[in-house]
Every structure is written in structure tokens, then in C-alpha cells.
Design a protein around this motif. Structure first.
Motif, PDB file in Angstrom:
ATOM      1  N   LEU A 590       0.912  -1.119   0.271  1.00  9.32           N
ATOM      2  CA  LEU A 590       0.176  -0.176  -0.248  1.00  9.32           C
ATOM      3  C   LEU A 590       0.884   1.209  -0.193  1.00  9.32           C
ATOM      4  CD1 LEU A 590      -2.576   1.411   0.087  1.00  9.32           C
ATOM      5  CD2 LEU A 590      -2.866   0.646   2.873  1.00  9.32           C
ATOM      6  N   GLY A 592       5.402   2.336  -0.274  1.00 11.99           N
ATOM      7  CA  GLY A 592       6.682   2.593  -0.181  1.00 11.99           C
ATOM      8  C   GLY A 592       7.287   3.674  -1.087  1.00 11.99           C
TER       9      GLY A 592
ATOM     10  N   THR B 525       5.815   7.237  -1.177  1.00 10.64           N
ATOM     11  CA  THR B 525       4.284   6.724  -1.866  1.00 10.64           C
ATOM     12  C   THR B 525       3.339   5.277  -2.260  1.00 10.64           C
ATOM     13  OG1 THR B 525       5.828   5.663  -3.875  1.00 10.64           O
ATOM     14  CG2 THR B 525       5.785   7.964  -4.178  1.00 10.64           C
ATOM     15  N   ALA B 526       2.418   6.278  -2.589  1.00 11.41           N
ATOM     16  CA  ALA B 526       1.231   4.970  -2.305  1.00 11.41           C
ATOM     17  C   ALA B 526       0.636   4.024  -3.281  1.00 11.41           C
ATOM     18  CB  ALA B 526      -0.168   5.298  -2.026  1.00 11.41           C
ATOM     19  N   HIS B 527      -0.009   3.195  -3.136  1.00  9.95           N
ATOM     20  CA  HIS B 527       0.207   2.337  -4.245  1.00  9.95           C
ATOM     21  C   HIS B 527      -0.664   2.977  -5.503  1.00  9.95           C
ATOM     22  CE1 HIS B 527      -2.443  -1.088  -6.380  1.00  9.95           C
ATOM     23  NE2 HIS B 527      -1.498  -1.860  -5.829  1.00  9.95           N
ATOM     24  N   HIS B 528      -0.928   3.071  -6.943  1.00  9.59           N
ATOM     25  CA  HIS B 528      -1.318   3.844  -7.644  1.00  9.59           C
ATOM     26  C   HIS B 528      -2.594   2.847  -7.619  1.00  9.59           C
ATOM     27  CE1 HIS B 528      -1.776  -0.472  -9.665  1.00  9.59           C
ATOM     28  NE2 HIS B 528      -3.057  -0.176 -10.535  1.00  9.59           N
ATOM     29  N   ARG B 529      -3.317   2.757  -7.139  1.00 15.44           N
ATOM     30  CA  ARG B 529      -4.906   2.737  -6.802  1.00 15.44           C
ATOM     31  C   ARG B 529      -5.490   3.840  -6.094  1.00 15.44           C
ATOM     32  NH1 ARG B 529      -7.508  -3.910  -8.104  1.00 15.44           N
ATOM     33  NH2 ARG B 529      -6.645  -4.333 -10.386  1.00 15.44           N
ATOM     34  N   VAL B 530      -4.909   4.294  -5.469  1.00 14.27           N
ATOM     35  CA  VAL B 530      -5.056   5.057  -4.284  1.00 14.27           C
ATOM     36  C   VAL B 530      -5.474   6.989  -5.005  1.00 14.27           C
ATOM     37  CG1 VAL B 530      -4.331   6.180  -1.886  1.00 14.27           C
ATOM     38  CG2 VAL B 530      -3.716   3.721  -2.096  1.00 14.27           C
ATOM     39  N   ASP B 531      -6.317   6.380  -5.115  1.00 13.79           N
ATOM     40  CA  ASP B 531      -6.128   7.971  -6.735  1.00 13.79           C
ATOM     41  C   ASP B 531      -6.428   9.572  -5.358  1.00 13.79           C
ATOM     42  OD1 ASP B 531      -8.462   5.781  -7.585  1.00 13.79           O
ATOM     43  OD2 ASP B 531      -8.254   6.981  -9.179  1.00 13.79           O
ATOM     44  N   ALA B 532      -6.633   8.908  -4.334  1.00 15.39           N
ATOM     45  CA  ALA B 532      -6.068  10.343  -3.569  1.00 15.39           C
ATOM     46  C   ALA B 532      -4.935  10.930  -3.788  1.00 15.39           C
ATOM     47  CB  ALA B 532      -6.750  10.066  -2.152  1.00 15.39           C
ATOM     48  N   LEU B 533      -4.008  10.149  -3.448  1.00 17.33           N
ATOM     49  CA  LEU B 533      -2.753  10.014  -3.495  1.00 17.33           C
ATOM     50  C   LEU B 533      -1.688  10.217  -4.325  1.00 17.33           C
ATOM     51  CD1 LEU B 533      -2.766   8.145   0.051  1.00 17.33           C
ATOM     52  CD2 LEU B 533      -2.456   9.921  -0.526  1.00 17.33           C
ATOM     53  N   ARG B 534      -2.367  10.251  -5.861  1.00 19.29           N
ATOM     54  CA  ARG B 534      -2.040   9.488  -7.148  1.00 19.29           C
ATOM     55  C   ARG B 534      -0.898  11.293  -7.434  1.00 19.29           C
ATOM     56  NH1 ARG B 534      -5.405  10.621 -10.482  1.00 19.29           N
ATOM     57  NH2 ARG B 534      -6.071   9.061 -10.215  1.00 19.29           N
ATOM     58  N   ALA B 535       0.331  10.869  -7.286  1.00 13.02           N
ATOM     59  CA  ALA B 535       2.011  11.587  -8.291  1.00 13.02           C
ATOM     60  C   ALA B 535       2.155  12.664  -6.683  1.00 13.02           C
ATOM     61  CB  ALA B 535       1.517  12.338  -8.618  1.00 13.02           C
ATOM     62  N   ALA B 536       1.994  11.790  -5.739  1.00 13.88           N
ATOM     63  CA  ALA B 536       2.173  12.459  -4.112  1.00 13.88           C
ATOM     64  C   ALA B 536       2.677  11.778  -3.025  1.00 13.88           C
ATOM     65  CB  ALA B 536       0.857  12.926  -3.432  1.00 13.88           C
ATOM     66  N   VAL B 537       3.385  12.580  -2.558  1.00 14.26           N
ATOM     67  CA  VAL B 537       4.211  11.608  -1.438  1.00 14.26           C
ATOM     68  C   VAL B 537       4.317  11.870   0.108  1.00 14.26           C
ATOM     69  CG1 VAL B 537       6.599  11.451  -3.674  1.00 14.26           C
ATOM     70  CG2 VAL B 537       6.474  13.963  -1.920  1.00 14.26           C
ATOM     71  N   PRO B 626       1.996  16.816  -3.859  1.00 17.86           N
ATOM     72  CA  PRO B 626       2.353  16.452  -4.333  1.00 17.86           C
ATOM     73  C   PRO B 626       3.825  16.416  -4.626  1.00 17.86           C
ATOM     74  CG  PRO B 626       0.815  18.483  -4.998  1.00 17.86           C
ATOM     75  CD  PRO B 626       1.569  17.622  -3.551  1.00 17.86           C
ATOM     76  N   ARG B 627       4.381  15.601  -5.404  1.00 14.60           N
ATOM     77  CA  ARG B 627       5.773  15.858  -6.097  1.00 14.60           C
ATOM     78  C   ARG B 627       5.994  16.256  -6.985  1.00 14.60           C
ATOM     79  NH1 ARG B 627       5.551  11.217  -8.417  1.00 14.60           N
ATOM     80  NH2 ARG B 627       5.363   9.380  -7.122  1.00 14.60           N
TER      81      ARG B 627
END
Lengths: 630, 630
Positions: A590, A592, B525-537, B626-627
């Protein structure tokens, strides 16, 4: 039963200001949607949706709630406290359907239900079956939750619509008695009272417009003045919930229950339209920016939160938890149209484009291909194992315990042609680009403007002017923001878009104009503060928002693992689009280390209009997908 | 008043299985947190939080709810139906505080409140002030919402804790009478009944452990068997809400009200621990994966939805709408510890690392620097104009109308040392790396293991073994996943991490070991399916999750416009970190063409531990940013 009284049908259109406004609406009978998706929808609405609604009113006991008060039914009261409003919204839908088609198919039903309402009405004018039958002690005693004025508002709107559409006045008599009671009780010098669910305000203004009775307008003004001063006891959802947290003129942010905020705003704008009170318009300009610049879903939907059916914070727009209540889009359409009539700050083109977005996306998605199943909440994403919730099922339902949405769709679709055109500045303004036949208003001539198009499937729009036209009259055609360089080509050459978003050509008898819009599919992104949509794209074509549905993917492709390549998008069969995507290969857990996303194989993927999703087996769907690097 | 009866204090620790398990807990008195943040926290908990809780019980009428039943108070019933449970949780907190410190400061308070409960208890054994005082007709008649067994569970847990911590048996007498009533009424052959809010299950197993009375364990088993068969009438939130949608053994996904699911899982795991019923452990293994691999916030919090305080779908983890109830983290800690004792599939290291994440982040953030103000909901982002909601205020509050969370923190913090170490396989296992003094359990010797460290501020951990040790005994030290190459260096050279996440060294008297962990700040980073955290760190250092708070930014910098550069992060003053960010320049509107993000000026920005946010003026905060591209 004797024939109901009829007045001559005038201004057969919702929201018809009597004060002078720049933009004036055209009556529904004079704007006929002939072909294309909106005409098909209206036909289905009249043939399937409205009869379905009428049937459900019986199935869910809405009419028995009236009959039991007359000793004509043994049923217990059923439904929510505002169940009566479902009936009134269906009556309003029928009224606009009569305006549109002159159908007489609903007359005997109308005779019955109007007589029922009239017989249940108390001598005082009061009528509300939940209060009368279940909790008479709550009459006007718990305005924060009884919805009494909300119900009254829908009764009034139905009555006004019936007069305007058909000259029929029997329900108006009922509505006036009720409105007079409200004036007596809550008017100047009376009880300070406002309803927990705004709606009465816009209805009272409409009743004023129809009757000329100033007391109705004054009561609407008074209720707007009283809101935001803590009159309503605050429950666990807070004063924001029903917009009682701040005076209307100081409320610049759209907050709380989305439908309540947006109905309230329609009423506030109506009061501005009739009084010219600029302080109201200034607040509405700010509110409109809040709702549309920072809180609107791409589909033209509103309300980010399930808990209180509420607007979120600025840029809080999650796709999967979009509440996006159908009624909120209806309410916004009604308000936004009034902002157009009010010549609000955002400008007619922006208002019209918003209504177009709402009609073709959020509103269209709320009803299925048969016209008899509905979404209440309209998320922009469905995950695989999502389970249904109250008011937010995975699939459209044929009705709801809280049945506000289906009749709201029915009344809005029946009246769609009201939002197509206005007359202003000696011109006919074409706001919506639909296959239609428009009778010129008298001030512009006696002719007809015929719009011929397959829009939005096709970008070619032909406009023919026929009959007699007043010299100097013009035609203003909205050029959508996504096709800004398109021109209206006619006898005098091409005319481009003016600064206000409209192209202007002479309204000449016999003239033939052609507008070719650029329907190249495009990728859209959201403002960087929308965390839910970061590094994601949506696909749009003209006014239509697309989505990818799992039903179009072959195993093992999963819609939740696709990223869209910025490659040309082609048009496929039956309004579909073909995208190029890459598969994202999941990293381990989840959370990484911040390593680069692993983009795998390339695939072509079919996208469908968002409005048509969920018409096959229920399954995952996404409007927004991650963007893949080229 | 005569002195309360006392039994000899045994197994002074929560969750002490009597069936043979591989890992066995150590009593609280034998694991003493000496220095570092956990010891400081325990001190504050005992000196400030527990007295504050005791005071609030009076302020909010919890004790008056008892007194009024005895004619000793004229007050109306106050609080929610489960208000009694607040008292019981505070009693449990006091019990573990006694176990930890041998304090006698709370004795007279305990004398008073236990006597009060005993006097209110009916001859049948029944005690629940809401039912007794407000709605006696609801007794055991509306289990889906009365919380009667939930309240009973907390009474039982408090009673068990008092015996274990202090040998005090007066509350146990009350608890047993109540438990015996439950057995009589709901045991085999009795009414099929389960509680809408699980909690009684784990409590009954604990009571069985203390008393050896098998009927309590059997009742817990029976209630687990009965759940998921639709016994509870379904309300508007659905059967998922209280986990009655599917039998426990077939429930592989964590769904519905997060606290209920996680308390239930603690009880199920407790029943497995005592019965060895593998079908329960298999379900729990799947549930644990669901909750922690797809539904856990980075802070170690659970529950994505406000509406029903519920788990979201897989990967539905919005930061700003994280409900992340404090009690859900407490519940997960209790469950995860039981999974460690049960030797569940994820392995001891993963369970221990999860508890570490929860303690240092979600749980620590729930209480302020004074120990007297609390968050109920723990979002990972606060937007500028966010307004407070019930149970989710913008700032920590000193108490809540629904006051489940503050006493839950108090009882958990008082018992923290219970989760530091176990004995298994002839070794002392060090799961939590905290400055501590640990008395060896008899099977390993009579010595002491002294852990000296400033962790997590500093990565150096020194371990000294003193006293007599059984030959061949080992020490297993958890090496965190984010520092996998660290070794335990001692007399026999360095020992690295085994496959199970622990390094092993001999438990030799006089030995001195040093573990140096790599605390280099890292981007997650988070798993790509976590839409809320896409391209974020997010920024983490050791087990500590960081955030950026507007309070640390100079105007015109806005936390909502920052993007983190993948540049080295330096450690600043007092546990702060210094990041390098770029400012995102906003594109025009809410939605627009897919153009490249405009990254502007570079700035250094201070980040603080998430656990310390909101201790200054309330304002925007973000864990995830965001990253920015390098």
C-alpha cells in the motif's frame, strides 16, 4: 366531475420574470426540440418516465397518504415527511409535458389528484399529509426538519406550471389558499420562520409572477432576509447544513446540503430579478463562483459528501465518493438559468455552457436507457467491490424511499426547451445547440428559426431563418469554449465569437447559416488543488464527458490499472471513443519508497459517454484515469 | 467504607491467553518505559489525561446518570445511550496506571464509582443506566442500537484490568453477575442475540481468562457464530454497518463501521487464541490483509467515510475526508497485538511495525501537548476554510458528546508497555524499540534487559543484559522494514535481520548490544490505485510520519501549492525536517486542457511530526504533497 377552470395559457415556461430583464425566456410551446438526443429524451420522459412516476406514487403510498385523511384508505402513512412533494413534482412534470405536446392523456389523473389535494386541504389553507395525519402538533412548530414549506413550494410550483402550461386553475386555488396562510402567519409582523429546506422562496416568487400579488414576493424576500440569523435549531449537522450559519448577503461560499444551498440560490436570484436588490446579486455572483469554480464535478454535479449530502471544501472533489445528487444538478440548472436571466457576472455563455454540461452528463446519467431507473447519487467512479448504500446504490433503482430525484428529472426534462433560447438586445440568443424549431417572439417577427443538427454526435449545426423578421434583428449563437475558433458561416461570410462567447449574424428571412464545431476528443485535467484528480485526465468530446467501464475491457485488463497516453483519440461506433492506454504494474504494498511508476503494455480501450454508464452489468467505472507519460 | 477485596495481582496485562500460544505477553509492571517519548506520554497520561477524564465524567453527567437511579441526583439522563462505557474505560485506564506506577491516588475515586455501579446493579445482574433510567422497555429488545453488550464489555474489561493490575475484586463481582446474566439469557439454548456494536466478545474471553469459567468463552464463540446471519434489523446504514452482512468465517474484507469491525476482530482472534479454531484465524488473516494492505492510512488510522464512520472500498483513502477515528486505531492496535500472539500470517514483525506506526502517529496525533484535548477524527489534510463538524472539529476538543475516544487513549497509553516485548521460542522478543527496563520472565532467567535509546529521535539503540539468564536464551530484536540492513552488534559480531524481520543474539549476562537504525528521512508513495495520493509523496523518518503545516510557512507560500522535490531532506531543530519544494502556479480554472503543470520557485519548507500538528493556531495541514519533478 365538472371541467376544471382554465385561464388562458401565458408564459408557459418556468422562471418568467415580470420585472424588466435583459434576457427574456421563450415559452416552451414555441421552442420545439425536433430531433437529436434531447428530443429523444423528452419523448421517453413523456412516454415512460412520467407514467412510471405516476405508478410509483401509488406503489409507495404517496396518494394513500392523502386518501387516508379522507377515510378512503386504511394505509398507514408511508414515506418521508415530505412525501407529498413527490406528487407535486410529478404534477409539474405533467404540466410541462402538456405545454410541450398538448397531450390530454394525463387529464383524468390530474382531475383525480388535484381533487384529492383540494379535499385534504384544511379550511385554513393548510395541507401537508404528514403533519395532518401523523403529527398535527408539529404544525409550523419544527420548521428545521418538517419540510412543510418545502412541500408547499412544490405544490405552488406545480400549480403555477399548470396555469402557465394549460390555463388550468384548480390547483392554483389550492396553492393560493396555502400561500395566503403562509403570508398571514409568516409575513411582515408575523412569526419569524424559515424552512430547513429552502424551496418555498423560488415558488413564492413564481406565484407572484403569475398572480401579481406582491405579498408573495415580500414573503420570499422576508424569508431570505431572515436566513442566516440562527432561527433554526442547530442539529448534529450544524447550521451550515441548512445555510442558516450566515446571512444570505454575506454568504459567498456554497456550503452545506447541496440541494438546499442551490434551491435557496434560485430563490435569492428570483427575488433579485423582481426587486433589483443588487446586494443579492453580488452574493449570488460570489456563490456561483464558489460552486462552479471550485466545487463542481466535471459532469456538472455538486456535493462531495455523503454524510450531510453536502458541498465539500474548495477542491474537495473525490470521484468515488462524489455524492453528486441528481436533485443538486436540477437545482443548479434552475439557479444557473436564473443567473443568466439576471445577467450575472459570469456571463450568459458560461451559464449556458454549464447547463449544457449538466444536461448532457450529470442529468443524463441519472436515468437509464428505459427511462424508468434512476441514480440518486452520481459518482464519477465505481470500485470493484463497492456495496450499495442508501440513496447511493451500485445500480440505478426504479424508485427510492426518499424519492426526490426521479420526479425532479421528469419535470426538468419535460421543460428542457425552456433553456434553449432567449430574446435580448433585439436578438434571438441561441444558448443550447440542439435540433429545434423556434418561433420568433413577436418583437423579432413572426418567423421561425430552424436548427438542424446531430449535435453533440456531430459538430455541424445548420440554422435556417424562415418567415417575417423585424429589420435589424440579430441571431446570437453561442460558440462553446472548447471550439473557440469556430465561425457561423452565412450569406455575409463567417462571423467569429465575440468577447461574450456568442457569434452574431443578421436574422434574415431565408438566410442559412452553418456552424462547424470542433469535436476532436480532448484530454482534460483539473486544478492542481483537486487532490483526487492529480496527474489524471478525463476525456471529453464537445459537451460530453466520457468514462471507461470495465464491461468494455477484456480480461485481464482492469480499469483501475489503466493510464491514458496523450495519443490521438479516435471516434468509434455509436458515440464511443478509442483511447490508447498503458497498464500500470503495481508496486508491492500500500505504501512504499518513492520509485517511478512502472507503465507496462499498451492497449486500445473503449470509452463511452458517462451518461450511458451502468446500462450493462454493474461493474467498475472511471471518468478520470491516470495520465501516462508519452 | 471497608477496604475492597483484593486477589493477588496476576498477569497484569491486557490480552493474556491461557491456552498455549507461541508468543506470550509480559506483565506491565515488568516492562518499564524509562525515557523517550513513550515514557513522557505515559507520565502525562497519568498526571493530566486520566484526571481530566475523571473530571469530564462529572462535567458531562456520566456519574449523575448512575446517581439519579439511586435518588442521589436530580439531573436528567445525559449523553448517548452508551455513556456508561466512558466511565468503564476510565476505570480501565486507572487500573493500568496502577499496574504501571502502583499509584494509590485514584483509590478513593475507585471506591466511590465502583460502589455506585454496584448499587445501581439490579438483583438480576443487569446494569445500564440508559436502559434503567430512560427506556426500561428496551432492555435486550433493540440490540442493534442500544449498545447494552458494548457497555457490558467495557465494564467487564475494567473489572478484569483491576484484578490483574491491583488484585481488586469489587468490580469483578459486579461484572460476573452481569456476565452470568448474559450467559443465562444469551448462552446456548437462550435467545439468539448479538450486539450492534461488537466489544463484548473480547471482554468475555478476557473474563474467561481471569476466572477460568468456560461459559464466558462459549458465549463469545456463540455470538461470533451468530453474527452475519441477519439477526440485527437493518437500518439505513445497511447490514455491513455492524458486520451482520456475512458470517464471520466468510468475511474476508474489513467493511462497515471501522471501530465495530476492529473490535469484533479482536474478539474473534481472542476466541481463536483460546479455542484454536483455525477457521477463525483464516478469516482474520484475510481481514488483516484487507484492513492493512488496502484500507489503512499512512498514519495507522482506519475509516475513510464520515457518513457511517466506515471503512471505504479498497484504496479509497482520501486525506481530507479521512475519518480515521481515534478509537479505530485503538481497536486495531488491540486486534493487531492479538494477531501477533496468534502467530497470524502477516508475521510478528509486520504486526509490531503496524503497532509502532499507530502509536507514534495516529494515536499520538489524537491528543494535544497538554494531554487534555483530543481529536476524534484524524484527517491527514485540513483545507483552509474547512469548518468543524460533529466529531470532526478543526481543532482538538477537551471532550465530546460522544466521548468514546479520550478514555480510549487513556487506557491504551497507560498499558503501552504491554506491547513492547514477548517471550517465545526460548527468547525475549523486542517488538518495540523504546527506552525501557524489562524484567526477564522466569523461563529466561531473573535478570533485566535494559534498552537505552532516544529513538525515534535518534537511531542508536543500546541493549544491556544484566542478572542471571537461562543458558541458551536468546534476544530477538525487530529490525524495522525501512532500515533492513541494520545489524545488532555485540560481543560476537554483528547479527543481521532474519527472514522474519528479527535479528537474534545470545541473551548473555553482561552483554551489551548496539543497533544503529538508518533514520535518513525518506519519501513514501502510495499504491497507484489510491487515487487521492496519485503523484504525491509523504515524508517519513523512522516510524514517524511528517506533515507540513501552514503555520510554518511565510506568506505568500500556501501549503496547498507546494510540491516536494526529490532532494535530500535535512533534520532541523526539535524533530523537524527541512524539505525542498517548488511552488505550483495554478492553471486557469477548475478544469482545462491537459497542459504541463507549471512548477515555479524553489523554497525550503519545514515539516513537523504529524503527531504534533494542530498545537498552534488551527490552519491548513498536509501529510501528502504533490511530487515535483527534479
Amino acid at each position: 366531475m365538472s371541467a376544471p377552470a382554465r385561464a388562458s395559457a401565458v408564459r408557459a415556461v418556468p422562471a418568467s420574470p415580470i420585472a424588466g430583464t435583459r434576457h427574456r425566456p421563450l415559452p416552451i410551446p414555441s421552442v420545439r426540440l425536433v430531433g437529436g438526443p434531447l428530443a429523444v429524451w423528452q419523448q421517453r420522459n413523456g412516454e415512460d418516465t412520467i407514467p412510471h412516476c405516476i405508478e410509483q406514487l401509488e406503489v409507495y403510498g404517496v396518494l394513500d397518504n392523502f386518501r387516508r385523511l379522507l377515510g378512503e384508505s386504511d394505509a398507514e402513512f408511508r414515506g418521508l415527511v415530505f412525501a407529498d412533494s413527490d406528487l407535486y413534482k410529478v404534477i409539474e412534470a405533467v404540466a410541462w409535458e402538456i405545454a410541450r405536446t398538448r397531450t390530454r392523456a394525463f387529464d383524468s389523473w390530474l382531475d383525480d389528484v388535484i381533487a384529492l389535494v383540494a379535499r385534504v386541504q384544511e379550511p385554513s389553507g393548510y395541507v401537508d399529509t404528514w403533519i395532518q395525519g401523523v403529527a398535527p402538533e408539529k404544525k409550523f412548530a419544527a420548521l428545521e426538519w418538517t419540510h412543510e414549506m418545502y412541500v408547499a413550494g412544490h405544490l405552488i410550483q406545480a400549480a403555477v406550471a399548470l396555469v402557465r402550461a394549460d390555463g388550468r386553475t384548480d390547483l392554483l386555488d389550492v396553492a393560493r389558499r396555502l400561500a395566503d396562510l403562509l403570508v398571514e402567519r409568516f409575513g411582515p409582523g408575523g412569526q419569524d420562520g424559515i424552512c430547513g429546506h429552502p424551496e418555498i422562496e423560488t415558488a413564492l416568487v413564481e406565484l407572484y409572477r403569475l398572480t401579481g400579488e406582491r405579498a408573495y414576493l415580500d414573503l420570499a424576500s422576508r424569508m431570505i432576509d431572515l436566513r442566516g440569523h440562527g432561527l433554526l435549531p442547530v442539529g448534529s449537522l450544524g447550521a451550515h447544513y441548512f445555510q442558516d450559519h450566515r446571512p444570505v448577503r454575506e454568504s459567498t461560499a456554497a456550503v452545506g446540503h447541496a440541494v438546499r444551498q442551490l434551491y435557496l440560490n434560485a430563490g435569492v436570484t428570483d427575488v433579485f430579478l423582481e426587486t433589483g436588490d443588487d446586494s443579492l446579486l453580488r452574493a449570488m455572483d460570489a456563490q456561483w463562483g464558489s460552486a462552479h469554480d471550485r466545487k463542481m464535478y466535471l459532469s456538472g454535479a455538486f456535493g462531495s459528501r455523503h454524510r450531510d449530502e453536502a458541498f465539500g471544501d474548495d477542491y474537495e472533489l473525490p470521484s468515488e465518493r462524489a455524492y453528486a445528487e441528481t436533485c443538486a444538478t436540477v437545482a443548479d440548472l434552475l439557479w444557473t438559468w436564473r443567473m443568466l436571466l439576471a445577467d450575472g457576472r459570469a456571463g450568459a455563455a458560461r451559464y449556458a455552457e454549464t447547463i449544457e454540461r449538466e444536461v448532457h452528463n450529470a442529468l443524463a446519467a441519472a436515468v437509464d436507457a428505459t427511462g424508468t431507473r434512476f441514480f440518486y447519487a452520481n459518482p464519477l467512479q465505481l470500485r470493484r467491490d463497492h456495496h450499495s448504500e442508501e440513496n447511493a446504490p451500485r445500480e440505478r433503482a426504479s424508485w427510492y424511499a426518499c424519492a426526490c430525484c426521479p420526479p425532479n428529472i421528469a419535470r426538468t426534462v419535460a421543460a428542457l426547451s425552456a433553456y434553449v433560447a432567449t430574446v435580448a438586445d433585439g436578438a434571438l440568443w441561441l444558448h443550447q445547440l440542439a435540433d429545434a424549431e423556434i418561433d420568433l417572439p413577436a418583437e423579432l417577427g413572426t418567423g421561425t428559426v430552424r436548427v438542424i443538427t446531430d449535435y453533440p454526435a456531430d459538430g455541424r449545426i445548420e440554422i435556417r431563418v424562415e418567415g417575417d423578421v423585424v429589420p435589424g434583428a440579430e441571431l446570437s449563437v453561442r460558440i462553446p469554449g472548447w471550439s473557440p475558433r469556430s465561425t457561423v458561416v452565412g450569406p455575409h461570410g463567417p462571423r467569429g465569437r465575440d468577447g461574450d462567447g456568442y457569434a452574431r449574424v443578421p436574422l434574415e428571412p431565408g438566410a442559412r447559416y452553418v456552424l462547424d464545431l470542433d469535436l476532436t476528443p480532448r484530454l482534460t485535467t483539473a486544478h492542481h488543488r483537486v487532490d483526487a484528480l492529480r496527474a489524471a485526465v478525463a476525456v471529453e468530446r464537445g459537451p460530453v464527458v466520457y468514462c471507461v467501464e470495465q464491461a468494455d475491457l477484456d480480461a485481464p485488463l482492469d480499469v483501475d490499472d489503466l493510464a491514458v497516453l496523450p495519443a490521438p483519440i479516435t471516434v468509434g461506433e455509436r458515440d464511443t471513443l478509442v483511447l490508447t492506454c498503458r497498464v500500470i504494474n503495481a508496486a508491492g504494498g500500500l505504501y512504499g519508497p518513492d520509485t517511478a511508476t512502472d507503465f507496462g503494455d499498451e492497449h486500445t480501450v473503449t470509452a463511452i459517454p458517462f451518461s450511458t454508464w451502468g446500462n450493462r452489468a454493474p461493474g467498475p467505472m472511471r471518468v478520470w484515469l491516470p495520465r501516462a507519460p508519452r
